[in-house]
Scaffold this motif. Structure first.
Motif, mmCIF file in Angstrom:
data_model
loop_
_atom_site.group_PDB
_atom_site.id
_atom_site.type_symbol
_atom_site.label_atom_id
_atom_site.label_comp_id
_atom_site.label_asym_id
_atom_site.label_seq_id
_atom_site.Cartn_x
_atom_site.Cartn_y
_atom_site.Cartn_z
ATOM 1 N N ARG A 103 6.468 52.151 -8.371
ATOM 2 C CA ARG A 103 7.164 52.108 -9.655
ATOM 3 C C ARG A 103 8.269 51.067 -9.720
ATOM 4 O O ARG A 103 8.645 50.619 -10.807
ATOM 5 C CB ARG A 103 7.769 53.481 -9.968
ATOM 6 C CG ARG A 103 6.747 54.581 -10.259
ATOM 7 C CD ARG A 103 7.405 55.944 -10.228
ATOM 8 N NE ARG A 103 7.782 56.325 -8.872
ATOM 9 C CZ ARG A 103 8.707 57.220 -8.583
ATOM 10 N NH1 ARG A 103 9.393 57.792 -9.558
ATOM 11 N NH2 ARG A 103 8.970 57.521 -7.333
ATOM 12 N N TYR A 104 8.835 50.697 -8.568
ATOM 13 C CA TYR A 104 9.996 49.820 -8.562
ATOM 14 C C TYR A 104 9.810 48.674 -7.568
ATOM 15 O O TYR A 104 8.966 48.735 -6.667
ATOM 16 C CB TYR A 104 11.259 50.605 -8.205
ATOM 17 C CG TYR A 104 11.522 51.773 -9.108
ATOM 18 C CD1 TYR A 104 12.076 51.576 -10.376
ATOM 19 C CD2 TYR A 104 11.222 53.075 -8.712
ATOM 20 C CE1 TYR A 104 12.318 52.651 -11.224
ATOM 21 C CE2 TYR A 104 11.459 54.158 -9.554
ATOM 22 C CZ TYR A 104 12.006 53.936 -10.806
ATOM 23 O OH TYR A 104 12.229 54.987 -11.640
ATOM 24 N N ALA A 105 10.649 47.643 -7.728
ATOM 25 C CA ALA A 105 10.609 46.483 -6.835
ATOM 26 C C ALA A 105 11.079 46.890 -5.439
ATOM 27 O O ALA A 105 12.004 47.691 -5.284
ATOM 28 C CB ALA A 105 11.487 45.368 -7.377
ATOM 29 N N ALA A 106 10.443 46.316 -4.418
ATOM 30 C CA ALA A 106 10.751 46.674 -3.041
ATOM 31 C C ALA A 106 12.196 46.353 -2.669
ATOM 32 O O ALA A 106 12.836 47.097 -1.922
ATOM 33 C CB ALA A 106 9.796 45.959 -2.084
ATOM 34 N N GLY A 107 12.739 45.236 -3.196
ATOM 35 C CA GLY A 107 14.099 44.836 -2.844
ATOM 36 C C GLY A 107 15.132 45.881 -3.240
ATOM 37 O O GLY A 107 16.003 46.250 -2.449
ATOM 38 N N GLY A 108 15.047 46.386 -4.459
ATOM 39 C CA GLY A 108 15.990 47.405 -4.917
ATOM 40 C C GLY A 108 15.856 48.702 -4.154
ATOM 41 O O GLY A 108 16.852 49.395 -3.903
ATOM 42 N N LEU A 109 14.619 49.039 -3.751
ATOM 43 C CA LEU A 109 14.401 50.264 -2.984
ATOM 44 C C LEU A 109 14.969 50.158 -1.577
ATOM 45 O O LEU A 109 15.587 51.093 -1.064
ATOM 46 C CB LEU A 109 12.903 50.577 -2.920
ATOM 47 C CG LEU A 109 12.249 50.969 -4.254
ATOM 48 C CD1 LEU A 109 10.733 50.967 -4.117
ATOM 49 C CD2 LEU A 109 12.733 52.340 -4.706
#
Length: 366
Positions: A103-109
């Motif tokens: 659901r989300y970009a890997a960097g933010g996670l």
């Protein structure tokens, strides 16, 4: 008359012990009075005990590595708290990544919600909602911290292995600062929410509310502690480690692989520190760069109270510290609740006054 004479001798020779005994009786009497009256319900008392056990198991788990390091390597590792922090950050970065990668970009996670990353409630990380990510995060926390421990030993501690304990201690303080601010460099310096508490189920057991994360922590901590016990008592490696703790020179003469034992010590100590850091975040729901540093004083208190150098002493000391800090809230209400941790340190001082070697009488120190 004989009993009276013994009482006089005890009062004259050990007045401090008499004061502690009287204070303990007064506290126990007051506690019973509160339980039998309307001042304290059994459910609320059970809640304090449960919270103390959870906290105590985490402190004891982290204290095992610190105690092993002291007993085998002969110095107090002040970087141990920052191993805990790195275990927490590495594990939760992976847990976030696996829980939200679709659901989300890997960097933010990987930055665990920092900056423009998703909020904890959006990712929905919990033991019931994303169990595989939680387990994977724990494995990574253990493995990553083991790697850091071995790397730092090779780069910093091994070249000065034969130096005195003070030199090693000062070196560990330098390592601690370096590790702590590397976390700030890669992640952030504030405190960030991590788990989604709203999705964690709770169970009412006899009026005591226990959530799934706390149950997970207790089970994992007990399994790891039993594993350490079996390793130390039932394996050749454990016997070698105990021999090193008793007499390093004699162990070396008898053919015990000293460097192998030291390597195993760092693997065990680092792995348990990483697991403890990861589980602390699981129960409190937030993470910070100084997480381990703030816990380190409590861990030292537990290790010293239990008997520095004794693995079992670290576990018992952790449980005593955890229970004391929570049960003291029965009397420390309102603004006084901030004194819960000082009470635990005060208890440590009392124990050392009457048993300087600690509860389990670990390795004697200068």
């Amino acid at each position: 008359m004989e009993l009276y004479a013994r009482g006089r001798h005890l009062l004259r020779d050990q007045p401090g012990l008499v004061v502690v005994a009287v204070a303990t009786l007064l506290l126990v009497g007051d506690l019973l009075g509160k339980l039998l009256g309307d001042g304290l319900t059994a459910a609320r008392f059970g809640g304090f005990v449960w919270d103390g056990l959870v906290i105590g198991l985490l402190i004891g788990l982290a204290g095992i590595g610190l105690s092993l390091t002291y007993s085998i390597l002969g110095f107090a590792n002040f970087a141990h708290g920052d191993y805990i922090s790195w275990g927490a950050f590495s594990g939760w970065a992976v847990a976030y990544l696996l829980a939200g990668i679709d659901r989300y970009a890997a960097g933010g996670l990987l930055l665990i919600g920092a900056g423009d990353g998703p909020a904890p409630g959006d990712v929905g990380v919990s033991i019931t909602n994303t169990p595989l990510s939680i387990v994977a995060g724990l494995v990574v926390a253990v493995g990553f911290t083991v790697g850091i421990s071995l790397l730092i030993d090779r780069a910093v501690y091994r070249p000065i292995r034969d130096a005195d304990g003070i030199t090693l201690l000062i070196a560990s303080i330098g390592v601690a600062f370096a590790l702590r601010y590397l976390i700030v460099f890669f992640f952030y310096s504030g405190r960030q929410g991590v788990t989604d508490i709203s999705r964690v189920p709770s169970y009412d057991i006899g009026g005591v509310v226990i959530n799934a994360h706390e149950l997970t922590i207790v089970v994992i901590a007990l399994v790891l502690m039993v594993g350490v016990h079996l390793l130390l008592q039932r394996s050749k490696l454990g016997k070698a480690m105990r021999a090193m703790a008793d007499n390093r020179d004699l162990a070396q003469v008898t053919g015990i692989p000293v460097e192998g034992v030291i390597r195993t010590t760092w693997i065990l100590g680092g792995g348990l520190a990483g697991a403890a850091g990861y589980l602390v975040v699981l129960t409190q729901g937030t993470i910070a760069y100084d997480l381990g540093w703030l816990l380190l004083l409590l861990i030292f208190a537990a290790v010293i109270m239990g008997g520095i150098g004794s693995v079992y002493g670290a576990i018992v000391g952790g449980l005593v510290i955890g229970l004391a800090s929570r049960l003291s809230l029965i009397w420390l209400t309102g603004d006084l609740s901030s004194f819960a941790e000082p009470v635990a340190f005060g208890l440590m001082i009392f124990v050392l006054l009457f048993r300087p070697e600690g509860i389990f009488g670990g390795v004697s120190t200068a």
